[in-house]
Design a protein around this motif. Sequence first.
Motif, mmCIF file in Angstrom:
data_model
loop_
_atom_site.group_PDB
_atom_site.id
_atom_site.type_symbol
_atom_site.label_atom_id
_atom_site.label_comp_id
_atom_site.label_asym_id
_atom_site.label_seq_id
_atom_site.Cartn_x
_atom_site.Cartn_y
_atom_site.Cartn_z
ATOM 1 N N GLN A 23 3.319 5.858 -1.521
ATOM 2 C CA GLN A 23 1.889 5.722 -1.273
ATOM 3 C C GLN A 23 1.091 6.871 -1.888
ATOM 4 O O GLN A 23 1.588 7.993 -2.009
ATOM 5 C CB GLN A 23 1.626 5.693 0.240
ATOM 6 C CG GLN A 23 2.331 4.547 0.939
ATOM 7 C CD GLN A 23 1.956 4.453 2.401
ATOM 8 O OE1 GLN A 23 1.203 5.270 2.925
ATOM 9 N NE2 GLN A 23 2.474 3.440 3.069
ATOM 10 N N PRO A 42 -3.715 5.076 3.951
ATOM 11 C CA PRO A 42 -3.615 3.617 3.811
ATOM 12 C C PRO A 42 -4.530 2.888 4.795
ATOM 13 O O PRO A 42 -4.655 3.297 5.954
ATOM 14 C CB PRO A 42 -2.148 3.326 4.126
ATOM 15 C CG PRO A 42 -1.659 4.493 4.892
ATOM 16 C CD PRO A 42 -2.489 5.681 4.490
ATOM 17 N N SER A 89 0.301 0.027 -5.433
ATOM 18 C CA SER A 89 0.206 1.482 -5.314
ATOM 19 C C SER A 89 0.165 2.055 -6.721
ATOM 20 O O SER A 89 0.793 1.509 -7.635
ATOM 21 C CB SER A 89 1.421 2.033 -4.569
ATOM 22 O OG SER A 89 1.558 3.423 -4.821
ATOM 23 N N ARG A 108 -3.605 -0.986 1.375
ATOM 24 C CA ARG A 108 -2.143 -0.920 1.415
ATOM 25 C C ARG A 108 -1.461 -2.255 1.107
ATOM 26 O O ARG A 108 -0.254 -2.294 0.867
ATOM 27 C CB ARG A 108 -1.680 -0.407 2.786
ATOM 28 C CG ARG A 108 -1.946 -1.336 3.959
ATOM 29 C CD ARG A 108 -1.347 -0.743 5.233
ATOM 30 N NE ARG A 108 -1.412 -1.642 6.358
ATOM 31 C CZ ARG A 108 -2.394 -1.664 7.259
ATOM 32 N NH1 ARG A 108 -3.385 -0.813 7.145
ATOM 33 N NH2 ARG A 108 -2.365 -2.522 8.257
ATOM 34 N N SER A 140 -4.479 -0.809 -8.007
ATOM 35 C CA SER A 140 -4.592 -0.026 -6.777
ATOM 36 C C SER A 140 -6.077 0.154 -6.476
ATOM 37 O O SER A 140 -6.856 0.463 -7.376
ATOM 38 C CB SER A 140 -3.962 1.358 -6.953
ATOM 39 O OG SER A 140 -2.681 1.245 -7.524
ATOM 40 N N TRP A 192 -6.861 3.691 0.832
ATOM 41 C CA TRP A 192 -6.089 2.940 -0.173
ATOM 42 C C TRP A 192 -5.712 1.597 0.451
ATOM 43 O O TRP A 192 -5.138 1.541 1.552
ATOM 44 C CB TRP A 192 -4.830 3.720 -0.563
ATOM 45 C CG TRP A 192 -3.791 2.889 -1.266
ATOM 46 C CD1 TRP A 192 -3.926 2.266 -2.461
ATOM 47 C CD2 TRP A 192 -2.476 2.574 -0.787
ATOM 48 N NE1 TRP A 192 -2.768 1.573 -2.759
ATOM 49 C CE2 TRP A 192 -1.858 1.758 -1.752
ATOM 50 C CE3 TRP A 192 -1.755 2.921 0.366
ATOM 51 C CZ2 TRP A 192 -0.570 1.257 -1.592
ATOM 52 C CZ3 TRP A 192 -0.472 2.434 0.518
ATOM 53 C CH2 TRP A 192 0.108 1.605 -0.465
#
Lengths: 271, 233
Positions: free
Chosen positions: B86, B103, B129, B125, B137, B123
């Motif tokens: 991650q 995430p 990634s 998830r 991503s 981010w």
Amino acid sequence: MRKRLIAGTAAGFALALTGAVPAAADSHEAQLSVLHGVPDLTVDVYVNGDLTLDDFEPGDLAGPLALPAGTYTVAITAADAADDSEPVLGPIDLPLEAGMNYTAVAHLDADGAPTAALFTNDISTTAAGEGRLTVRHTAAAPEVDILAGDSPVLEGVANGDEGVLDLPAGTVSAAVAAAGTTDPVIGPADVTVAEGVNTIVYAWGSLEDGNLDLAIQTIDGLHSAPSGVPSGELGLAAQQSSTPWVVGAALLAAAGVAFAVRRQTVAVKND
Amino acid sequence: MSTPRPRRTPHRALRTAAATALGALVLAGCADGSADEPAGAAPPEVVATAEPTGEPAAEPTPARPAVEVPVRRADLSSFEVESVVQPVGVAVPSIDVAIPVEPVGVQDDGQMEIPPLAEVGGWYRYGASPAQESGTSVIAAHVDSIATGGTGPFARLRDVAVGDPVEVTLEDGTTQTFSVVEVRRVPKPTVEWEDVFVRQGGKRLVLITCGGTFDRGAQSYSDNVIVTAEPRV
């Protein structure tokens, strides 16, 4: 279940509009997987008379195969058979439609006799953040309840039947109990329901013979995007506000915070 | 009964191919005059000696198409869920942005979840990634937020220029460097999110925040600022 109905309706609508199922790579093809759920019997699988799966063992999952739409004749023989003339199961006809996704399962019926079933896998789009859990009863056992956590999520599932639900992605503690009970005959087992994935769980084997087990199949690529990115709350970065006084107030508030901090700093210095 | 066919070597990975079956199928269809089977997708290599019954001649058949049917154990212990490395931070030095990343998923209303503090990026998830070699991503942060009580670093995102480097730090300590290829401000109702949250295809990084005007009634900005970056070469 309600969510699933909505998703299914939406997918059906898209289908009607475009004439194509979203997750299918080729509109002329069907996807076929084959699961062997008959205990203690290694077999060969013949498709249209041709040996396609050699020494296929219980608990094995084959595929997916992309096949032109059409009807396929499948015969299952003992593993040492010379040809498909004396099948232990079949021959059966599998009508495969373009754009669809299927799993053919050789399994035991409720009374323990070998049989075969063709399941249609739900490949409609899942909502952002959700996965799909499909549970299929292919075991020699009476009707069962499927438990997630300690509570039943699918009740009264009979041999050959399935239940489908969409749920937030995550790990489900799944168990199978005789209908109306909560004492597991299989599990509990942690099953990952990943986002945008149809996770298909098969209960197979025989209750009487004590070899009940779970088999897992996954179909990915069903995801959809979030509906938006709500990444601002105050309007402080607005280029031009529809209500300018709000920006002024927000700026004043922010200034007030800064002022308070500064005062505190000053106060500390004064000490 | 025809002559017993020679057994193939017992081999767990199936040597017989679907393509073979299809080839035989097409032949059979031709032989019995049936026109049911679409032949378009069938592989070209067909075992010429195959009869409609599917029983080839006694001699070893000609080479079969090298398409294998994938087979795996289906039990729970064989079922592995991929784990990804991650991202834990993103930096855009040209606009003095360097924020931690955590995430995030999806809100109840179906929109992407955004960390409350504007100094923290989220981010997505469920998407790719930056550690992976393909897919997009997505990292988003509030332009301003109640929890922060003001604007955050991503307020400067609209000032980034094409060609500026973007550095993503991963949890394994490595860094992935991207270059900005596009900066755009798009009215929210017109954003094609399916084209942003792309899980296959080329490796991309997309940074998102809000911009445009602010509608106090809706508590929402009018636009999204969307910065697309590709791996720096």
